[in-house]
Design an enzyme around this catalytic site. Structure first.
Site, PDB file in Angstrom:
ATOM      1  N   ASP A 185       3.170   3.530   2.458  1.00 19.71           N
ATOM      2  CA  ASP A 185       1.731   3.416   2.686  1.00 19.71           C
ATOM      3  C   ASP A 185       1.208   4.574   3.525  1.00 19.71           C
ATOM      4  O   ASP A 185       1.564   4.704   4.696  1.00 19.71           O
ATOM      5  CB  ASP A 185       1.424   2.091   3.389  1.00 19.71           C
ATOM      6  CG  ASP A 185       1.630   0.904   2.461  1.00 19.71           C
ATOM      7  OD1 ASP A 185       0.932   0.851   1.424  1.00 19.71           O
ATOM      8  OD2 ASP A 185       2.489   0.060   2.754  1.00 19.71           O
ATOM      9  N   MET A 240      -3.942   5.665   0.831  1.00 20.19           N
ATOM     10  CA  MET A 240      -5.188   5.038   1.290  1.00 20.19           C
ATOM     11  C   MET A 240      -5.905   6.085   2.132  1.00 20.19           C
ATOM     12  O   MET A 240      -5.956   6.003   3.369  1.00 20.19           O
ATOM     13  CB  MET A 240      -4.867   3.775   2.107  1.00 20.19           C
ATOM     14  CG  MET A 240      -4.462   2.601   1.220  1.00 20.19           C
ATOM     15  SD  MET A 240      -3.552   1.329   2.115  1.00 20.19           S
ATOM     16  CE  MET A 240      -1.913   2.040   2.062  1.00 20.19           C
ATOM     17  N   MET A 277      -2.012   6.257   5.230  1.00 20.48           N
ATOM     18  CA  MET A 277      -3.379   5.926   5.685  1.00 20.48           C
ATOM     19  C   MET A 277      -3.890   7.036   6.590  1.00 20.48           C
ATOM     20  O   MET A 277      -3.138   7.566   7.409  1.00 20.48           O
ATOM     21  CB  MET A 277      -3.366   4.607   6.463  1.00 20.48           C
ATOM     22  CG  MET A 277      -2.730   3.455   5.702  1.00 20.48           C
ATOM     23  SD  MET A 277      -2.880   1.906   6.610  1.00 20.48           S
ATOM     24  CE  MET A 277      -1.823   0.829   5.637  1.00 20.48           C
ATOM     25  N   SER A 327       7.564  -2.665   1.400  1.00 26.90           N
ATOM     26  CA  SER A 327       6.688  -1.682   2.028  1.00 26.90           C
ATOM     27  C   SER A 327       7.253  -1.298   3.389  1.00 26.90           C
ATOM     28  O   SER A 327       7.414  -2.152   4.267  1.00 26.90           O
ATOM     29  CB  SER A 327       5.288  -2.269   2.205  1.00 26.90           C
ATOM     30  OG  SER A 327       4.598  -1.518   3.187  1.00 26.90           O
ATOM     31  N   ASP A 361      -0.232  -5.886  -4.121  1.00 26.20           N
ATOM     32  CA  ASP A 361       0.126  -5.430  -2.779  1.00 26.20           C
ATOM     33  C   ASP A 361      -0.681  -6.200  -1.732  1.00 26.20           C
ATOM     34  O   ASP A 361      -1.912  -6.146  -1.732  1.00 26.20           O
ATOM     35  CB  ASP A 361      -0.172  -3.925  -2.690  1.00 26.20           C
ATOM     36  CG  ASP A 361       0.218  -3.297  -1.368  1.00 26.20           C
ATOM     37  OD1 ASP A 361       0.850  -3.967  -0.543  1.00 26.20           O
ATOM     38  OD2 ASP A 361      -0.106  -2.104  -1.191  1.00 26.20           O
ATOM     39  N   HIS A 412       1.568   5.040  -1.912  1.00 27.84           N
ATOM     40  CA  HIS A 412       0.236   4.417  -2.002  1.00 27.84           C
ATOM     41  C   HIS A 412      -0.694   5.152  -1.040  1.00 27.84           C
ATOM     42  O   HIS A 412      -0.592   4.991   0.178  1.00 27.84           O
ATOM     43  CB  HIS A 412       0.389   2.930  -1.642  1.00 27.84           C
ATOM     44  CG  HIS A 412      -0.880   2.157  -1.563  1.00 27.84           C
ATOM     45  ND1 HIS A 412      -0.962   0.894  -1.009  1.00 27.84           N
ATOM     46  CD2 HIS A 412      -2.149   2.449  -1.990  1.00 27.84           C
ATOM     47  CE1 HIS A 412      -2.202   0.446  -1.080  1.00 27.84           C
ATOM     48  NE2 HIS A 412      -2.953   1.382  -1.661  1.00 27.84           N
ATOM     49  N   HIS A 455       8.056   1.294  -1.344  1.00 26.99           N
ATOM     50  CA  HIS A 455       6.598   1.449  -1.239  1.00 26.99           C
ATOM     51  C   HIS A 455       6.255   2.111   0.095  1.00 26.99           C
ATOM     52  O   HIS A 455       6.641   1.636   1.165  1.00 26.99           O
ATOM     53  CB  HIS A 455       5.946   0.071  -1.337  1.00 26.99           C
ATOM     54  CG  HIS A 455       4.455   0.093  -1.415  1.00 26.99           C
ATOM     55  ND1 HIS A 455       3.766   0.358  -2.585  1.00 26.99           N
ATOM     56  CD2 HIS A 455       3.507  -0.115  -0.466  1.00 26.99           C
ATOM     57  CE1 HIS A 455       2.459   0.297  -2.350  1.00 26.99           C
ATOM     58  NE2 HIS A 455       2.274   0.023  -1.059  1.00 26.99           N
ATOM     59  N   MET A 466      -4.952  -4.735  -5.180  1.00 21.48           N
ATOM     60  CA  MET A 466      -4.771  -5.157  -3.785  1.00 21.48           C
ATOM     61  C   MET A 466      -5.031  -6.660  -3.661  1.00 21.48           C
ATOM     62  O   MET A 466      -6.046  -7.161  -4.153  1.00 21.48           O
ATOM     63  CB  MET A 466      -5.729  -4.414  -2.851  1.00 21.48           C
ATOM     64  CG  MET A 466      -5.475  -2.917  -2.678  1.00 21.48           C
ATOM     65  SD  MET A 466      -3.805  -2.456  -2.181  1.00 21.48           S
ATOM     66  CE  MET A 466      -3.647  -3.291  -0.606  1.00 21.48           C
TER      67      MET A 466
HETATM   68  C1  DX5 Z   1      -1.695  -2.766   3.175  1.00 21.19           C
HETATM   69  C2  DX5 Z   1      -0.555  -2.036   2.524  1.00 21.19           C
HETATM   70  C3  DX5 Z   1       0.567  -2.913   2.142  1.00 21.19           C
HETATM   71  C4  DX5 Z   1       1.230  -3.648   3.275  1.00 21.19           C
HETATM   72  C5  DX5 Z   1       1.689  -4.970   2.748  1.00 21.19           C
HETATM   73  O1  DX5 Z   1      -2.790  -1.948   3.230  1.00 21.19           O
HETATM   74  O2  DX5 Z   1      -0.998  -1.365   1.351  1.00 21.19           O
HETATM   75  O3  DX5 Z   1       1.522  -2.203   1.366  1.00 21.19           O
HETATM   76  O4  DX5 Z   1       2.322  -2.983   3.821  1.00 21.19           O
HETATM   77  O5  DX5 Z   1       2.209  -5.714   3.799  1.00 21.19           O
HETATM   78  P1  DX5 Z   1       2.431  -7.293   3.659  1.00 21.19           P
HETATM   79  O6  DX5 Z   1       3.418  -7.508   2.553  1.00 21.19           O
HETATM   80  O7  DX5 Z   1       2.969  -7.673   4.996  1.00 21.19           O
HETATM   81  O8  DX5 Z   1       1.111  -7.897   3.376  1.00 21.19           O
HETATM   82 ZN    ZN Z   2       0.538  -0.520  -0.019  1.00 22.44          ZN
END
Ligand code: DX5
Ligand code: ZN
Length: 217
Positions: A33, A66, A35, A6, A173, A64, A31, A135
């Protein structure tokens, strides 16, 4: 098992170089993220960054979302070069319309469930999506502790999909690292996202190799 580092845990001022580093280090997917500060209390990257990163790697971009209204942004992320777009079943857009939109743009759709959402919620959509993301932390931040009690959802989803004649890809994840990945492997997880587990290691290639080795069951 596939490893999807990620980018949330990379050095954001050097994202291109960081992507090259994990691409060369043996990542299977990248990956990303996204947000919006509403669905989760954090703001990260948007389509412009995904598009800027596209030139540095040919690996599948696993985006991903969010965000509260994924449907409104599918086209932008598809154009930016997403290969897989996952969105939360808890988000506010119409689920069916969002799946349809992703497919219509030639991108693979996936549904994500937060820790408090049961596996059964995704059952009605199993025939239409390419992957389910479970998750293993509350979404929003990297570096949180792994919730091992989410793993039975992986088995439940894979079994239900099998009944429907489908070999469903299941990704997890959050909190996946060298201490936790072997538990995940026992539940038949196909893809593990790892942020801090890869980027905070001194050598990304070593970290990815190690995760793959530990996931062999
Ligand atoms: C959290 C993200 C993850 C995050 C995981 O909301 O969706 O993808 O980057 O990070 P680690 O592996 O450090 O938990
Ligand atoms: Zn993620």
């Amino acid at each position: 098992m596939k490893i999807a580092p990620s980018m949330l845990s990379c050095d954001f001022a050097k994202m291109g170089d960081e992507l090259i580093r994990i691409d060369k280090g043996g990542a299977d997917w990248i990956h990303l993220d996204v947000m919006d500060g509403h669905f989760v209390p954090n703001i990260t990257i948007g389509p412009a960054i995904v598009s800027a990163l596209r030139q540095y790697s040919k690996l599948p971009f696993d985006v991903h979302l969010m965000i509260d209204y994924p449907l409104d942004y599918i086209e932008q992320f598809a154009k930016a070069g997403a290969d897989i777009i996952t969105f939360h079943i808890e988000a506010k857009s119409d689920i069916q319309a969002t799946i349809d939109k992703i497919k219509s743009l030639g991108v693979k759709p996936g549904l994500v469930i937060k820790p408090k959402t049961s596996a059964e919620e995704v059952f009605p959509y199993l025939e239409q999506v390419d992957l389910i993301l479970v998750m293993t932390v509350e979404p929003g931040f990297g570096g949180q502790s792994f919730m091992a009690d989410m793993l039975p959802k992986v088995t439940a989803i894979k079994e239900k999909a099998k009944e429907l004649g489908k070999n469903m890809l299941v990704e997890i994840d959050g909190g996946v690292n060298d201490k936790t990945i072997s538990q995940a492997a026992k539940f038949g997880v196909d893809v593990c996202v790892s942020g801090t587990g890869v980027f905070k290691a001194s050598d990304a290639k070593e970290a990815i190799d190690n995760l793959k080795r530990l996931s062999e069951v």
